[in-house]
Design a protein around this motif. Structure first.
Motif, PDB file in Angstrom:
ATOM      1  N   HIS A  91       0.764  -1.053   0.087  1.00 22.20           N
ATOM      2  CA  HIS A  91       0.090  -0.002   0.007  1.00 22.20           C
ATOM      3  C   HIS A  91       0.977   1.216   0.179  1.00 22.20           C
ATOM      4  CE1 HIS A  91      -2.321   3.363   2.172  1.00 22.20           C
ATOM      5  NE2 HIS A  91      -2.990   3.077   1.118  1.00 22.20           N
ATOM      6  N   MET A  92       0.619   2.025  -0.894  1.00 21.13           N
ATOM      7  CA  MET A  92       1.223   3.432  -0.941  1.00 21.13           C
ATOM      8  C   MET A  92       0.333   4.430  -1.091  1.00 21.13           C
ATOM      9  SD  MET A  92       4.067   5.017  -0.557  1.00 21.13           S
ATOM     10  CE  MET A  92       5.147   4.149  -0.753  1.00 21.13           C
ATOM     11  N   PRO A  93      -0.115   5.276  -0.415  1.00 22.31           N
ATOM     12  CA  PRO A  93      -0.969   6.329  -0.733  1.00 22.31           C
ATOM     13  C   PRO A  93      -0.458   7.518  -1.416  1.00 22.31           C
ATOM     14  CG  PRO A  93      -0.230   6.527   1.636  1.00 22.31           C
ATOM     15  CD  PRO A  93       0.412   5.244   1.030  1.00 22.31           C
ATOM     16  N   PHE A  94      -0.625   7.729  -2.727  1.00 24.92           N
ATOM     17  CA  PHE A  94      -0.176   8.921  -3.447  1.00 24.92           C
ATOM     18  C   PHE A  94      -1.047   9.974  -3.472  1.00 24.92           C
ATOM     19  CE2 PHE A  94       1.968   5.217  -5.497  1.00 24.92           C
ATOM     20  CZ  PHE A  94       2.968   5.692  -5.845  1.00 24.92           C
ATOM     21  N   ARG A  95      -0.505  11.132  -3.400  1.00 28.00           N
ATOM     22  CA  ARG A  95      -1.148  12.587  -4.004  1.00 28.00           C
ATOM     23  C   ARG A  95      -1.382  12.196  -5.586  1.00 28.00           C
ATOM     24  NH1 ARG A  95      -1.341  16.086   0.035  1.00 28.00           N
ATOM     25  NH2 ARG A  95       0.472  16.009   1.661  1.00 28.00           N
ATOM     26  N   SER A  96      -2.631  12.444  -5.846  1.00 24.01           N
ATOM     27  CA  SER A  96      -3.035  12.417  -7.426  1.00 24.01           C
ATOM     28  C   SER A  96      -1.945  12.930  -8.161  1.00 24.01           C
ATOM     29  CB  SER A  96      -4.322  12.865  -7.637  1.00 24.01           C
ATOM     30  OG  SER A  96      -5.488  11.993  -7.083  1.00 24.01           O
ATOM     31  N   THR A  97      -1.527  14.081  -7.806  1.00 18.86           N
ATOM     32  CA  THR A  97      -0.364  14.992  -8.535  1.00 18.86           C
ATOM     33  C   THR A  97       0.753  14.193  -8.779  1.00 18.86           C
ATOM     34  OG1 THR A  97       0.166  16.204  -6.858  1.00 18.86           O
ATOM     35  CG2 THR A  97      -1.364  17.130  -8.382  1.00 18.86           C
ATOM     36  N   GLU A  98       1.279  13.362  -7.444  1.00 19.53           N
ATOM     37  CA  GLU A  98       2.534  12.553  -7.602  1.00 19.53           C
ATOM     38  C   GLU A  98       2.343  11.289  -8.248  1.00 19.53           C
ATOM     39  OE1 GLU A  98       6.536  11.702  -6.917  1.00 19.53           O
ATOM     40  OE2 GLU A  98       5.145  13.621  -6.316  1.00 19.53           O
ATOM     41  N   PHE A  99       1.128  10.573  -8.117  1.00 17.58           N
ATOM     42  CA  PHE A  99       1.022   9.497  -9.054  1.00 17.58           C
ATOM     43  C   PHE A  99       1.045   9.500 -10.656  1.00 17.58           C
ATOM     44  CE2 PHE A  99      -1.850   5.982 -10.960  1.00 17.58           C
ATOM     45  CZ  PHE A  99      -0.975   4.963 -10.292  1.00 17.58           C
TER      46      PHE A  99
END
Length: 135
Positions: A91-99
């Protein structure tokens, strides 16, 4: 809330809300190929859940020299410290901009299992404060 009810609530939330695309078009359960910004290879991720501004992904350790067009989910692994491909992250929670920087391309649909959602459920139970990427 009991330990059993947290995963059940999380699975229900993902199935009811997370399977719809967010404003960036990512779908929970789906597999995407990614081009890591600082490496010369491609990886596969599975989107576990989508929230406003956040993409929760499982990052598999498998590396590809060319961007895969399709994958067999049964061959994906998280690896480990001694794995030649390195290790992945359940599990890695990304900010959408980073993803988006990982240049994700849709590969195929999928459905995350309750086992695959365990780390995401724990992140939510712990307050969900850590996000990968700059605000």
């Amino acid at each position: 809330m009991s330990k059993l009810s947290v995963p059940l609530v999380t699975v229900a939330a993902v199935l009811l809300l997370g399977c719809r695309p967010d404003s960036n078009g990512f779908r929970a359960g789906a597999y995407y190929s990614t081009a890591e910004p600082t490496h010369n290879h491609f990886r596969v991720v599975q989107i576990l859940a989508v929230e406003p501004g956040i993409v929760h992904a499982a990052i598999f350790s498998n590396k590809f020299s060319v961007r895969p067009a399709r994958i067999d989910p049964g061959t994906l692994r998280f690896g480990g410290i001694h794995d030649p491909d390195g290790h992945g992250f359940p599990h890695m929670p990304f900010r959408s901009t980073e993803f988006h920087k990982w240049q994700p391309l849709f590969l195929q649909p999928g459905t995350p299992s309750s086992e695959e959602l365990t780390a995401y459920s724990q992140w939510r139970a712990d307050g969900g404060t850590f996000l990968f990427g700059t605000p």
